[in-house]
Design a protein around this motif. Structure first.
Motif, PDB file in Angstrom:
ATOM      1  N   UNK A 224     -30.078  -4.797  -3.619  1.00 36.99           N
ATOM      2  CA  UNK A 224     -28.617  -4.803  -3.683  1.00 36.99           C
ATOM      3  C   UNK A 224     -28.037  -5.157  -2.318  1.00 36.99           C
TER       4      UNK A 224
ATOM      5  N   UNK B 179     -17.194  -3.152  -1.115  1.00 36.66           N
ATOM      6  CA  UNK B 179     -17.090  -3.176  -2.575  1.00 36.66           C
ATOM      7  C   UNK B 179     -18.370  -2.750  -3.267  1.00 36.66           C
ATOM      8  N   UNK B 180     -19.483  -3.206  -2.713  1.00 35.46           N
ATOM      9  CA  UNK B 180     -20.757  -2.984  -3.398  1.00 35.46           C
ATOM     10  C   UNK B 180     -21.437  -1.676  -3.054  1.00 35.46           C
TER      11      UNK B 180
ATOM     12  N   UNK C 209     -18.565   2.658  -4.233  1.00 41.60           N
ATOM     13  CA  UNK C 209     -19.247   3.498  -5.222  1.00 41.60           C
ATOM     14  C   UNK C 209     -19.720   4.837  -4.661  1.00 41.60           C
TER      15      UNK C 209
ATOM     16  N   UNK D  15     -16.640   7.008  -4.240  1.00 41.68           N
ATOM     17  CA  UNK D  15     -16.091   7.411  -5.542  1.00 41.68           C
ATOM     18  C   UNK D  15     -16.992   8.414  -6.239  1.00 41.68           C
TER      19      UNK D  15
ATOM     20  N   UNK E 103     -15.516  11.957  -7.201  1.00 42.70           N
ATOM     21  CA  UNK E 103     -15.497  12.341  -8.616  1.00 42.70           C
ATOM     22  C   UNK E 103     -16.254  13.659  -8.834  1.00 42.70           C
TER      23      UNK E 103
ATOM     24  N   UNK F   5     -10.339   9.990  -8.660  1.00 41.48           N
ATOM     25  CA  UNK F   5     -11.311   9.222  -9.429  1.00 41.48           C
ATOM     26  C   UNK F   5     -11.615   7.846  -8.848  1.00 41.48           C
ATOM     27  N   UNK F   6     -10.673   7.337  -8.088  1.00 40.74           N
ATOM     28  CA  UNK F   6     -10.886   5.989  -7.565  1.00 40.74           C
ATOM     29  C   UNK F   6     -10.323   5.873  -6.154  1.00 40.74           C
TER      30      UNK F   6
ATOM     31  N   UNK G 208      -9.401   3.026  -5.186  1.00 39.85           N
ATOM     32  CA  UNK G 208      -8.618   1.795  -5.289  1.00 39.85           C
ATOM     33  C   UNK G 208      -9.402   0.606  -4.768  1.00 39.85           C
TER      34      UNK G 208
ATOM     35  N   UNK H 206     -10.656   8.456 -20.413  1.00 40.16           N
ATOM     36  CA  UNK H 206     -11.587   9.274 -19.613  1.00 40.16           C
ATOM     37  C   UNK H 206     -11.310  10.760 -19.824  1.00 40.16           C
TER      38      UNK H 206
ATOM     39  N   UNK I 187     -20.189   7.461 -19.604  1.00 42.61           N
ATOM     40  CA  UNK I 187     -19.385   6.597 -18.726  1.00 42.61           C
ATOM     41  C   UNK I 187     -20.035   6.618 -17.341  1.00 42.61           C
TER      42      UNK I 187
ATOM     43  N   UNK J  77     -19.682   4.425 -14.800  1.00 45.83           N
ATOM     44  CA  UNK J  77     -18.840   4.034 -13.661  1.00 45.83           C
ATOM     45  C   UNK J  77     -17.524   3.455 -14.169  1.00 45.83           C
ATOM     46  N   UNK J  78     -16.506   3.603 -13.371  1.00 52.80           N
ATOM     47  CA  UNK J  78     -15.282   2.831 -13.602  1.00 52.80           C
ATOM     48  C   UNK J  78     -15.013   2.077 -12.299  1.00 52.80           C
TER      49      UNK J  78
ATOM     50  N   UNK K 153     -12.369  -0.208 -10.186  1.00 50.65           N
ATOM     51  CA  UNK K 153     -11.001  -0.703 -10.062  1.00 50.65           C
ATOM     52  C   UNK K 153     -10.991  -1.942  -9.176  1.00 50.65           C
TER      53      UNK K 153
ATOM     54  N   UNK L  61     -18.347  -6.421  -6.631  1.00 51.29           N
ATOM     55  CA  UNK L  61     -18.125  -5.439  -7.703  1.00 51.29           C
ATOM     56  C   UNK L  61     -19.123  -5.664  -8.843  1.00 51.29           C
TER      57      UNK L  61
ATOM     58  N   UNK M 111     -22.312  -4.192  -7.988  1.00 51.43           N
ATOM     59  CA  UNK M 111     -22.206  -2.736  -8.209  1.00 51.43           C
ATOM     60  C   UNK M 111     -22.414  -2.405  -9.691  1.00 51.43           C
TER      61      UNK M 111
ATOM     62  N   UNK N 263     -23.956  -4.168 -11.866  1.00 56.00           N
ATOM     63  CA  UNK N 263     -25.355  -4.453 -12.220  1.00 56.00           C
ATOM     64  C   UNK N 263     -26.255  -3.271 -11.851  1.00 56.00           C
ATOM     65  N   UNK N 264     -25.961  -2.674 -10.687  1.00 58.30           N
ATOM     66  CA  UNK N 264     -26.804  -1.564 -10.228  1.00 58.30           C
ATOM     67  C   UNK N 264     -26.673  -0.336 -11.135  1.00 58.30           C
ATOM     68  N   UNK N 265     -25.619  -0.278 -11.963  1.00 53.93           N
ATOM     69  CA  UNK N 265     -25.431   0.862 -12.876  1.00 53.93           C
ATOM     70  C   UNK N 265     -26.154   0.670 -14.203  1.00 53.93           C
TER      71      UNK N 265
END
Lengths: 305, 388
Positions: free
Chosen positions: A3, A253-254, A258, A261, A265, A271-272, A274, B179, B191, B193-194, B196, B207, B210, B212-214
């Motif tokens: 990744x 982003x990658x 995550x 978040x 979470x 939750x985000x 943004x 959710x 769920x 991942x979400x 935004x 993104x 990301x 793909x990794x899930x």
């Protein structure tokens, strides 16, 4: 690890396009002291010109060359018709004019090509390389390499050719350049032409990666954090900072988003985070201005008088 | 095409400068130039249906209709300004509004102003006949659309779900509802991942890596066609197949397969209206209109707009007839009568674009099905489902 490598490739590809745009901005700044807000407009117009040439049946190489020629002419015309008459105007007024040019260019493209996204014709071969879990499409590789090669090529030209020498001379000391017979106004005009041509190329490469729309003009805004981080007067700095920013955005982003978040979470009701990516360039800009105002490769006390 | 764009922009400008002359004024604001202009067919559809009535029947119940098309540019401040103009200056008897953000922001104001309003947003939060008696919707809510996709995944034995959504009310609102409702777990799904993203994002490659990794079994897109194009294009860059993705009803534009080719193959979306060109009575009306005037967008959204035009016109006609064939002198009375007529429509025939419309509960209908890109075209892959 896979990744991370994939994100690095994606970041470098997009970062190399940022670098091309930023080099153009620095070039104009060095020569005329103007921060050109219309750089994104040149990128957008360049992409639309390439699109029109490709649709007219031109070979991609000829279309890209044609785009650079047209944009070079447009850059030169901008300098001659708009900027030169404002030679004695305050710099802020000149910069506002470049902002106006951005709005006018966007409106012109809206009238000619409409508001919808357009699929950009295939310039690079389709397909992808997949090795050791890393998957990279040919157009990403090609756009990234082309942008990098052209950036380095341009830097070499600026450093080692006669015209490059004249450009540097006019940028470093206008009066001295005039004294030894360099036509400084022409050098400024050439700088605008080269800058617009580079932006046109960058816009075309970006369109091959991300499709074509009026939003492409927004790429110009990314260039400003890049040039501040790289150093306002350093072309090499713009290249390095462009790549750095591309990588940072990609990793934000990658990887960073995550992880953040997932943590939030787990432990909070948030939750985000943004679109954190859009904050990164400007956070970096603020940090750089606080820690090293002259940028990574700029000289302390860089000032035009 | 270029001339048409120039003419459209000029017409919009002129429309802003000229006062309304007809007694029946309908305001339609959409994104004519903005990030989701690709799905603005419904704005043109409503306008064209009302224009077709002007051409063939002299308007509604003999009254010429002023169908005013305005450009909200997907900017909240612009949309709020347009709304006020429609209510105060244009004396619109019916308004068609655009973004989820603006409809949510205006929901109480619409009640206060007492103006019938058809929303192009499908947010369940504005569908409440008691709280918002003037807001109508014509199709399944975003949440109902999402549940259709989730049920489909559960039926196929899938487990892991990722939801991608835009960073605005349109993206966040419905995803939060789903959710927090726990429906994903209730269906035996997870769920994982979400994600935004910016509504005007141009590059989502990181993104997609990301996502793909899930290792998802399905990725649901709560966004519109322009964003779906970016997602599917960048998914291909990351080596993710189109068949992994499913989008709401604003991702069913022919532009997606046209622009993406192979990368769009297998992509699925929620279909709630018949496609443009389907052999139904409404299509014959559209073709007749198209013979006299150019049709700006030939897609499902245009069909949706045509259907909404039918519903608006029927309500306005009912209100005029109720008043002895005259337009009520008081705009407030006229609007209230139109609202009541809209609610009274329980079996409205829209020429086959949807099942008979029933606006007694303000939702029109709730039927939908899944369509998949196959050979460059959307092909239905299931039966119509009652989305309730």
């Amino acid at each position: 690890m896979t990744l991370v490598l994939q994100l690095a490739v994606a970041g470098l590809a997009i970062g190399s396009v940022y670098a091309l745009i930023a080099i153009g901005v620095v070039l104009i700044y060095k020569c005329s002291g103007v921060v050109n807000f219309a750089q994104g407009a040149y990128a957008m117009v360049g992409a639309y010109v390439s699109y029109a040439l490709l649709r007219a049946g031109l070979h991609p190489v000829l279309a890209i060359i044609g785009c650079m020629v047209v944009l070079g002419g447009l850059g030169s015309l901008t300098e001659r018709l708009v900027l030169r008459p404002m030679l004695k105007a305050p710099l802020v007024a000149v910069m506002m004019v470049t902002l106006g040019l951005l709005i006018v260019a966007r409106a012109a493209c809206l009238i000619i090509w409409g508001p919808d996204q357009i699929a950009f014709p295939k310039v690079f071969p389709e397909g992808a390389i997949s090795a050791a879990g890393i998957f990279v499409t040919y157009n990403y590789i090609a756009a990234g390499i082309l942008a990098l090669v052209l950036s380095f090529g341009f830097l070499a030209m600026y450093q080692f050719t006669r015209i490059g020498l004249q450009q540097r001379c006019a940028a470093d000391n206008t009066r001295a350049a005039l004294a030894i017979g360099i036509h400084v106004s022409n050098q400024v005009s050439i700088a605008w032409a080269m800058s617009a041509a580079l932006a046109g190329l960058a816009g075309t490469l970006l369109a091959t990666l991300n499709g074509l729309s009026l939003d492409l003009a927004g790429i110009g805004m990314i260039a400003f954090p890049v040039i501040v981080v790289g150093g306002l007067s350093s072309l090499f700095g713009a290249l390095v900072a462009g790549l750095l920013l591309g990588l940072l955005q990609s990793f934000t982003d990658g990887l960073l988003s995550p992880v953040l978040e997932d943590f939030l979470r787990e432990h909070t009701s948030i939750y985000s985070v943004g679109a954190l990516q859009q904050v990164v360039p400007y956070a970096l800009l603020v940090l750089m201005l606080l820690v090293r105002p002259q940028g990574l490769f700029g000289r302390r006390g860089t000032e035009r008088v | 095409m270029r001339l048409r764009h120039a003419a459209a922009i000029l017409a919009l400008t002129l429309a802003g400068a000229l006062p309304a002359r007809a007694q029946v004024s309908v305001c339609i604001w959409g994104t004519i130039t903005g990030p989701d202009a690709l799905v603005n067919g419904m704005s043109y559809g409503i306008r064209d249906y009302l224009e077709s009535l002007n051409q063939t029947k002299g308007g509604i119940a003999g009254q010429k209709v002023n169908a005013l098309l305005l450009d909200g540019r997907y900017k909240l401040d612009e949309e709020l300004k347009i709304y006020r103009r429609c209510v105060d200056q244009e004396n619109a008897v019916f308004i068609s509004g655009w973004s989820t953000g603006s409809v949510k922001a205006l929901s109480d104001q619409i009640t206060q102003d007492g103006v019938p309003f058809i929303t192009q947003s499908y947010a369940s939060e504005v569908l409440d006949p008691k709280k918002f008696p003037y807001i109508f919707m014509a199709g399944p809510t975003y949440e109902q659309q999402m549940i259709i996709a989730l049920r489909d995944l559960a039926a196929k034995g899938g487990k892991r779900v990722v939801i991608m959504h835009a960073d605005n009310e349109y993206g966040r609102g419905p995803v939060n509802v789903i959710r927090q409702s726990g429906v994903v777990n209730q269906l035996g799904l997870q769920l994982v991942d979400t994600v935004e993203f910016r509504y005007d994002a141009q590059d989502l490659t990181a993104q997609m890596l990301r996502v793909k990794s899930r290792k998802p079994d399905m990725v649901y897109i709560q966004a519109s066609t322009p964003q779906a194009i970016v997602i599917l294009r960048d998914a291909a860059k990351a080596g993710l197949a189109g068949k992994l993705f499913i989008g709401n009803l604003y991702t069913i534009s022919p532009t997606i397969p046209e622009q993406l080719g192979e990368a769009a193959e297998g992509f699925r979306a929620i279909q709630a209206y018949q496609f443009y060109g389907t052999d139904i009575p409404a299509m014959k009306q559209i073709e007749a209109f198209g013979a006299k005037a150019p049709i700006e967008k030939k897609d499902m959204y245009y069909m949706k707009g045509w259907m909404e035009g039918i519903a608006i016109a029927a309500a306005v006609e009912g209100a005029i007839k109720q008043n002895g064939g005259k337009v009520p002198a008081d705009i407030k009375q006229f609007r209230e009568a139109v609202r009541q007529q809209m609610e009274a429509q329980t079996k409205l025939d829209d020429g086959g674009i949807t099942p008979p419309l029933d606006f007694s509960n303000h939702q029109g209908f709730v039927q939908a099905r899944i369509a998949e890109v196959n050979g460059g075209k959307y092909v239905p892959v299931g039966d119509w489902i009652d989305a309730r």
